[in-house]
Design an enzyme around this catalytic site. Structure first.
Site, PDB file in Angstrom:
ATOM      1  N   PRO A   2     -20.921  -6.448 -37.216  1.00 20.74           N
ATOM      2  CA  PRO A   2     -20.415  -5.432 -36.296  1.00 20.74           C
ATOM      3  C   PRO A   2     -21.408  -5.197 -35.156  1.00 20.74           C
ATOM      4  CG  PRO A   2     -20.099  -4.727 -38.563  1.00 20.74           C
ATOM      5  CD  PRO A   2     -20.948  -5.969 -38.604  1.00 20.74           C
ATOM      6  N   GLU A   3     -20.886  -5.142 -33.937  1.00 19.36           N
ATOM      7  CA  GLU A   3     -21.723  -4.902 -32.767  1.00 19.36           C
ATOM      8  C   GLU A   3     -21.487  -3.477 -32.266  1.00 19.36           C
ATOM      9  OE1 GLU A   3     -21.399  -8.170 -29.961  1.00 19.36           O
ATOM     10  OE2 GLU A   3     -20.928  -9.568 -31.582  1.00 19.36           O
ATOM     11  N   LYS A  60     -27.103  -0.726 -33.198  1.00 17.42           N
ATOM     12  CA  LYS A  60     -26.184  -0.933 -34.319  1.00 17.42           C
ATOM     13  C   LYS A  60     -26.491  -0.010 -35.497  1.00 17.42           C
ATOM     14  CE  LYS A  60     -25.913  -5.808 -32.961  1.00 17.42           C
ATOM     15  NZ  LYS A  60     -26.118  -7.211 -33.388  1.00 17.42           N
ATOM     16  N   ARG A 268     -26.238 -20.220 -32.870  1.00 20.05           N
ATOM     17  CA  ARG A 268     -25.045 -19.372 -32.749  1.00 20.05           C
ATOM     18  C   ARG A 268     -23.970 -20.091 -31.947  1.00 20.05           C
ATOM     19  NH1 ARG A 268     -26.755 -14.048 -33.422  1.00 20.05           N
ATOM     20  NH2 ARG A 268     -24.531 -13.550 -33.699  1.00 20.05           N
TER      21      ARG A 268
END
Length: 278
Positions: A2-3, A60, A268
């Protein structure tokens, strides 16, 4: 993971549901979920009997003020952590890590499949950045005045690392991850492999503005769900269907029709349009 938009969505849900929530009982089902000094024992003492006050977010991280003068409850969802609001008694799932009840039997349940999520209790006489060390390493919030094109120019001066990699650095800007780095770079028309130090002030202003716009749009949509993310009521985020490039490798660009590329950058997946970001 989650960002910022997903964490902000959770913060808003917690603020709504846990207004004046008094923690009568806490059960820690997996001790590694508690990262604060003093471990599980101190965490139980710190939270049991406390009233949950204002929820805030930093990058975050989520933090709740515990009242009266009971310190801070900190949370990081990491890869797969999520909160569930339970009004009727039910058997917890295998991946339940921490449970909180009030006097009415309502339960806040923390579920985490990958078990990387962490919680802290910071006593009132301990500095927040001491109790939760990761906070001290965070850069400015994307919505803050401190996050400006001149700031980015100073920080990225002479940097040879790709701008996509730089955006993932929480010391540069707090809360940005893979999704919104890809989306903001597309919106700004900047190739992700561009050495960060070569970007002009005008390009950096475009990037800053694009990032703020993308994050604002995603928050309004309740964040992005591609795997585990749900809000407090179990509802998926809706931004994913609006994404321009993220997870659209091999598909035509919604703007120009060019096939979206999917490259590996610093381990990534990176998605971008060679035409719109050429």
């Amino acid at each position: 993971m989650p960002e910022l938009p997903e964490v902000e969505t959770v913060r808003r849900g917690l603020a709504d549901r846990l207004s004046l929530f008094e923690i009568e009982r806490v059960e820690v089902c997996r001790s590694r979920a508690i990262a604060s000094s003093g471990g599980v024992a101190a965490f139980l003492v710190g939270l049991t009997g406390a009233r949950v006050g204002t929820w805030s977010r930093r990058g975050k991280y989520l933090m709740a003020a515990l009242e009266p003068n009971r310190g801070i409850w900190g949370v990081h969802l990491r890869m797969t952590g999520q909160f569930q609001w339970i009004e009727e008694p039910s058997t917890p799932c295998t991946h339940t890590r921490v449970r909180f009840w009030n006097a009415n039997g309502h339960e806040l349940r923390f579920v985490d499949v990958r078990s990387f999520g962490e919680m802290w209790w910071v006593p009132p006489d301990v500095e927040l950045t001491v109790g939760i060390p990761g906070l001290a390493r965070l850069g400015p919030e994307p919505f803050s005045e401190a996050f400006s094109a001149p700031y980015l120019k100073r920080q990225l001066k002479n940097s040879s690392r790709p701008i996509k990699t730089a955006l993932l650095d929480q010391a540069l800007v707090a809360g940005v991850g893979n999704i919104y780095a890809d989306e903001s770079l597309f919106s700004a028309g900047i190739p992700p492999l561009t050495p960060a130090g070569r970007l002009t002030l005008a390009q950096l202003e475009r990037l800053r503005s694009s990032l703020v716009e993308v994050l604002t749009t995603s928050i309004g949509a309740g964040g992005t769900t591609f795997s585990d993310f749900r809000d407090l009521e179990g509802v998926n985020g809706n931004y994913g269907g609006q994404a321009w490039v993220y997870r659209r490798g091999g598909e035509p660009c919604r703007r120009c029709g060019t096939i979206i590329r999917r490259d590996k950058l610093s381990g990534r997946s990176t998605h971008w349009c060679p035409t719109c970001q050429g």
